[in-house]
Write a protein that holds these residues in place. Sequence first.
Motif, PDB file in Angstrom:
ATOM      1  N   ARG A 154      -2.764  23.039  45.971  1.00 38.83           N
ATOM      2  CA  ARG A 154      -3.828  22.146  45.495  1.00 38.83           C
ATOM      3  C   ARG A 154      -3.296  20.794  45.029  1.00 38.83           C
ATOM      4  O   ARG A 154      -4.083  19.867  44.807  1.00 38.83           O
ATOM      5  N   ASN A 155      -1.987  20.675  44.892  1.00 39.24           N
ATOM      6  CA  ASN A 155      -1.392  19.403  44.486  1.00 39.24           C
ATOM      7  C   ASN A 155      -1.529  18.387  45.628  1.00 39.24           C
ATOM      8  O   ASN A 155      -1.000  18.586  46.718  1.00 39.24           O
ATOM      9  N   LEU A 156      -2.248  17.301  45.382  1.00 35.76           N
ATOM     10  CA  LEU A 156      -2.507  16.306  46.436  1.00 35.76           C
ATOM     11  C   LEU A 156      -1.235  15.638  46.926  1.00 35.76           C
ATOM     12  O   LEU A 156      -1.192  15.130  48.053  1.00 35.76           O
ATOM     13  N   ASP A 157      -0.195  15.625  46.082  1.00 37.30           N
ATOM     14  CA  ASP A 157       1.070  15.011  46.498  1.00 37.30           C
ATOM     15  C   ASP A 157       1.697  15.750  47.678  1.00 37.30           C
ATOM     16  O   ASP A 157       2.444  15.162  48.468  1.00 37.30           O
ATOM     17  N   LEU A 158       1.399  17.044  47.795  1.00 37.83           N
ATOM     18  CA  LEU A 158       1.945  17.828  48.907  1.00 37.83           C
ATOM     19  C   LEU A 158       1.368  17.394  50.251  1.00 37.83           C
ATOM     20  O   LEU A 158       1.970  17.637  51.301  1.00 37.83           O
ATOM     21  N   TRP A 159       0.208  16.746  50.234  1.00 40.51           N
ATOM     22  CA  TRP A 159      -0.486  16.357  51.467  1.00 40.51           C
ATOM     23  C   TRP A 159      -0.164  14.929  51.894  1.00 40.51           C
ATOM     24  O   TRP A 159      -0.574  14.507  52.980  1.00 40.51           O
ATOM     25  N   LYS A 160       0.540  14.201  51.052  1.00 42.16           N
ATOM     26  CA  LYS A 160       0.868  12.814  51.388  1.00 42.16           C
ATOM     27  C   LYS A 160       1.920  12.766  52.497  1.00 42.16           C
ATOM     28  O   LYS A 160       2.916  13.479  52.451  1.00 42.16           O
ATOM     29  N   LEU A 161       1.692  11.918  53.478  1.00 40.64           N
ATOM     30  CA  LEU A 161       2.623  11.766  54.595  1.00 40.64           C
ATOM     31  C   LEU A 161       3.365  10.439  54.449  1.00 40.64           C
ATOM     32  O   LEU A 161       2.743   9.387  54.298  1.00 40.64           O
ATOM     33  N   GLU A 162       4.678  10.514  54.474  1.00 37.11           N
ATOM     34  CA  GLU A 162       5.520   9.326  54.424  1.00 37.11           C
ATOM     35  C   GLU A 162       6.524   9.391  55.562  1.00 37.11           C
ATOM     36  O   GLU A 162       6.694  10.426  56.208  1.00 37.11           O
ATOM     37  N   TRP A 163       7.199   8.267  55.811  1.00 36.74           N
ATOM     38  CA  TRP A 163       8.199   8.242  56.879  1.00 36.74           C
ATOM     39  C   TRP A 163       9.478   8.920  56.382  1.00 36.74           C
ATOM     40  O   TRP A 163      10.391   8.282  55.883  1.00 36.74           O
ATOM     41  N   ASN A 164       9.516  10.234  56.512  1.00 36.02           N
ATOM     42  CA  ASN A 164      10.654  11.008  56.050  1.00 36.02           C
ATOM     43  C   ASN A 164      10.848  12.222  56.966  1.00 36.02           C
ATOM     44  O   ASN A 164      10.190  12.346  58.004  1.00 36.02           O
ATOM     45  N   MET A 165      11.734  13.118  56.568  1.00 41.77           N
ATOM     46  CA  MET A 165      12.040  14.288  57.374  1.00 41.77           C
ATOM     47  C   MET A 165      10.829  15.210  57.527  1.00 41.77           C
ATOM     48  O   MET A 165      10.640  15.840  58.576  1.00 41.77           O
ATOM     49  N   GLN A 166       9.995  15.272  56.500  1.00 41.98           N
ATOM     50  CA  GLN A 166       8.814  16.121  56.574  1.00 41.98           C
ATOM     51  C   GLN A 166       7.866  15.670  57.684  1.00 41.98           C
ATOM     52  O   GLN A 166       7.357  16.480  58.466  1.00 41.98           O
ATOM     53  N   LEU A 167       7.612  14.363  57.753  1.00 47.04           N
ATOM     54  CA  LEU A 167       6.728  13.834  58.792  1.00 47.04           C
ATOM     55  C   LEU A 167       7.343  14.024  60.175  1.00 47.04           C
ATOM     56  O   LEU A 167       6.638  14.376  61.141  1.00 47.04           O
ATOM     57  N   LEU A 168       8.664  13.800  60.290  1.00 49.68           N
ATOM     58  CA  LEU A 168       9.342  14.003  61.573  1.00 49.68           C
ATOM     59  C   LEU A 168       9.193  15.444  62.048  1.00 49.68           C
ATOM     60  O   LEU A 168       8.937  15.697  63.231  1.00 49.68           O
ATOM     61  N   THR A 169       9.325  16.386  61.133  1.00 52.65           N
ATOM     62  CA  THR A 169       9.195  17.804  61.484  1.00 52.65           C
ATOM     63  C   THR A 169       7.783  18.130  61.949  1.00 52.65           C
ATOM     64  O   THR A 169       7.594  18.859  62.931  1.00 52.65           O
ATOM     65  N   ILE A 170       6.781  17.587  61.259  1.00 61.50           N
ATOM     66  CA  ILE A 170       5.392  17.826  61.646  1.00 61.50           C
ATOM     67  C   ILE A 170       5.109  17.263  63.039  1.00 61.50           C
ATOM     68  O   ILE A 170       4.519  17.935  63.895  1.00 61.50           O
ATOM     69  N   LEU A 171       5.538  16.012  63.283  1.00 62.58           N
ATOM     70  CA  LEU A 171       5.308  15.387  64.582  1.00 62.58           C
ATOM     71  C   LEU A 171       6.065  16.111  65.689  1.00 62.58           C
ATOM     72  O   LEU A 171       5.529  16.341  66.782  1.00 62.58           O
ATOM     73  N   TYR A 172       7.307  16.476  65.408  1.00 65.05           N
ATOM     74  CA  TYR A 172       8.117  17.184  66.405  1.00 65.05           C
ATOM     75  C   TYR A 172       7.468  18.509  66.796  1.00 65.05           C
ATOM     76  O   TYR A 172       7.334  18.828  67.984  1.00 65.05           O
ATOM     77  N   SER A 173       7.056  19.277  65.800  1.00 66.37           N
ATOM     78  CA  SER A 173       6.468  20.585  66.075  1.00 66.37           C
ATOM     79  C   SER A 173       5.131  20.466  66.794  1.00 66.37           C
ATOM     80  O   SER A 173       4.819  21.248  67.692  1.00 66.37           O
ATOM     81  N   GLY A 174       4.321  19.487  66.382  1.00 64.89           N
ATOM     82  CA  GLY A 174       3.016  19.331  67.006  1.00 64.89           C
ATOM     83  C   GLY A 174       3.088  18.817  68.430  1.00 64.89           C
ATOM     84  O   GLY A 174       2.372  19.295  69.309  1.00 64.89           O
ATOM     85  N   VAL A 175       3.977  17.841  68.673  1.00 64.72           N
ATOM     86  CA  VAL A 175       4.050  17.207  69.989  1.00 64.72           C
ATOM     87  C   VAL A 175       4.994  17.955  70.922  1.00 64.72           C
ATOM     88  O   VAL A 175       4.622  18.354  72.035  1.00 64.72           O
ATOM     89  N   VAL A 176       6.233  18.165  70.486  1.00 65.59           N
ATOM     90  CA  VAL A 176       7.239  18.757  71.370  1.00 65.59           C
ATOM     91  C   VAL A 176       6.981  20.245  71.616  1.00 65.59           C
ATOM     92  O   VAL A 176       6.909  20.705  72.754  1.00 65.59           O
ATOM     93  N   ILE A 177       6.818  21.016  70.519  1.00 65.07           N
ATOM     94  CA  ILE A 177       6.657  22.462  70.676  1.00 65.07           C
ATOM     95  C   ILE A 177       5.300  22.810  71.269  1.00 65.07           C
ATOM     96  O   ILE A 177       5.198  23.623  72.187  1.00 65.07           O
ATOM     97  N   SER A 178       4.232  22.203  70.749  1.00 62.76           N
ATOM     98  CA  SER A 178       2.891  22.579  71.186  1.00 62.76           C
ATOM     99  C   SER A 178       2.442  21.886  72.465  1.00 62.76           C
ATOM    100  O   SER A 178       1.450  22.280  73.048  1.00 62.76           O
ATOM    101  N   ALA A 179       3.137  20.855  72.899  1.00 57.89           N
ATOM    102  CA  ALA A 179       2.749  20.154  74.120  1.00 57.89           C
ATOM    103  C   ALA A 179       3.818  20.294  75.207  1.00 57.89           C
ATOM    104  O   ALA A 179       3.586  20.905  76.251  1.00 57.89           O
ATOM    105  N   LEU A 180       5.012  19.738  74.983  1.00 60.39           N
ATOM    106  CA  LEU A 180       6.043  19.752  76.010  1.00 60.39           C
ATOM    107  C   LEU A 180       6.502  21.173  76.333  1.00 60.39           C
ATOM    108  O   LEU A 180       6.555  21.584  77.498  1.00 60.39           O
ATOM    109  N   VAL A 181       6.841  21.941  75.301  1.00 62.39           N
ATOM    110  CA  VAL A 181       7.320  23.307  75.518  1.00 62.39           C
ATOM    111  C   VAL A 181       6.230  24.168  76.145  1.00 62.39           C
ATOM    112  O   VAL A 181       6.504  25.002  77.008  1.00 62.39           O
ATOM    113  N   TYR A 182       4.992  23.945  75.727  1.00 57.30           N
ATOM    114  CA  TYR A 182       3.869  24.670  76.338  1.00 57.30           C
ATOM    115  C   TYR A 182       3.860  24.457  77.857  1.00 57.30           C
ATOM    116  O   TYR A 182       3.758  25.403  78.633  1.00 57.30           O
ATOM    117  N   TYR A 183       3.958  23.205  78.270  1.00 53.11           N
ATOM    118  CA  TYR A 183       3.905  22.897  79.701  1.00 53.11           C
ATOM    119  C   TYR A 183       5.105  23.474  80.449  1.00 53.11           C
ATOM    120  O   TYR A 183       4.966  24.084  81.523  1.00 53.11           O
TER     121      TYR A 183
END
Length: 368
Positions: free
Chosen positions: A241-270
Amino acid sequence: MHYEAMKSNASYGAMAIVQLAYGGANILMKIALEKGLNQLVFVVYRHIIAMLLLGPFAYVLERKNRPPLSFSVIAKIFLLSSLGTTIHLNVYYAGLAYTSPTVASALSNVIPSLTFLIAVILRMETLNIASVRGQAKVLGTLICIGGALTFTFWKGRYLFKGFVHRPLIIICSTNSCELKHGKDNWIKGAALILTSHIAWSAWLILQAVVYKVYPARLSLNTLICFFASLQSFFLALFFARNLDLWKLEWNMQLLTILYSGVVISALVYYLQTWCISNKGPVFAAMFSPLLLIIVGIFSAIAFAERLHLGSLVGASLIIAGLYCVLWAKRRDNLVIGQPDDEKGFDDHKMQEISINETEMNSVTNETK
């Protein structure tokens, strides 16, 4: 002939890329968790990205042959999302926080045997114990489970000091790592990862049932991502419930989210879909242990991870059990007249689900 040779070589390269991508996901997720990424927030963002990527393709490519959605089908897809994404991923990442990417990669090799065992219990897989193939399946399953238990509960002494004296990537202080990766937490982490793989194996079985009544892969995947993000968001209302956990910044956390969403769920899927449709699920499953090698080498160099005797013995047993099951399945295909490299999506028999998570993983993301 030259074209077929190039196509075959491309399949080998594609599956190697798939395993590299999963290895990168395991490593990035481990770093991101140590940096403070909340797993529920990650699952929500990851599947929203995947849904936005796959949704337009599903709408355009399957608009003419997409079957109608009934309440029964929606309920099955909702349960599918609960097992394969909400439960599997959240429990998996909870375990990854207590152990290493190498452990997570090694334990993923038990999925074929767990899937086969669940299918037999539910009487969805026929087993002729009198045949050599049936005996190989049972033996492979027992060896795999024994290897997983060995890997989990027996650390043993260190086999070597490590490739490097100090880690190249420092994700936590030495004292906190030793405390978090102690024997008790090591067992807890491995047990959580094994539990997540049980949910994933059940997902494979249910997916084979759902696909028969809703044979639109892109649309099915989009709906799974929608329900997964919804379920994890609901859980996050209680545990994140802590809103700070939902904040996206240019860091390793955002890179991991983008990598997993784009590479794993799109490229690897294909890539997985293409390889399985051309070479079959057995071919894809043969590359599974490559993930352990990739992550193990990287972790030894980057994180100065040291190999335990129990880890080596357990991993060897898991891989040996995996290939027993794969050999038995290959013999099954030869007996019924299906070549080993025949298209994997043409056979909807329940036996196909016992190969590997890569067989049905083409519908969703995953490594883990």
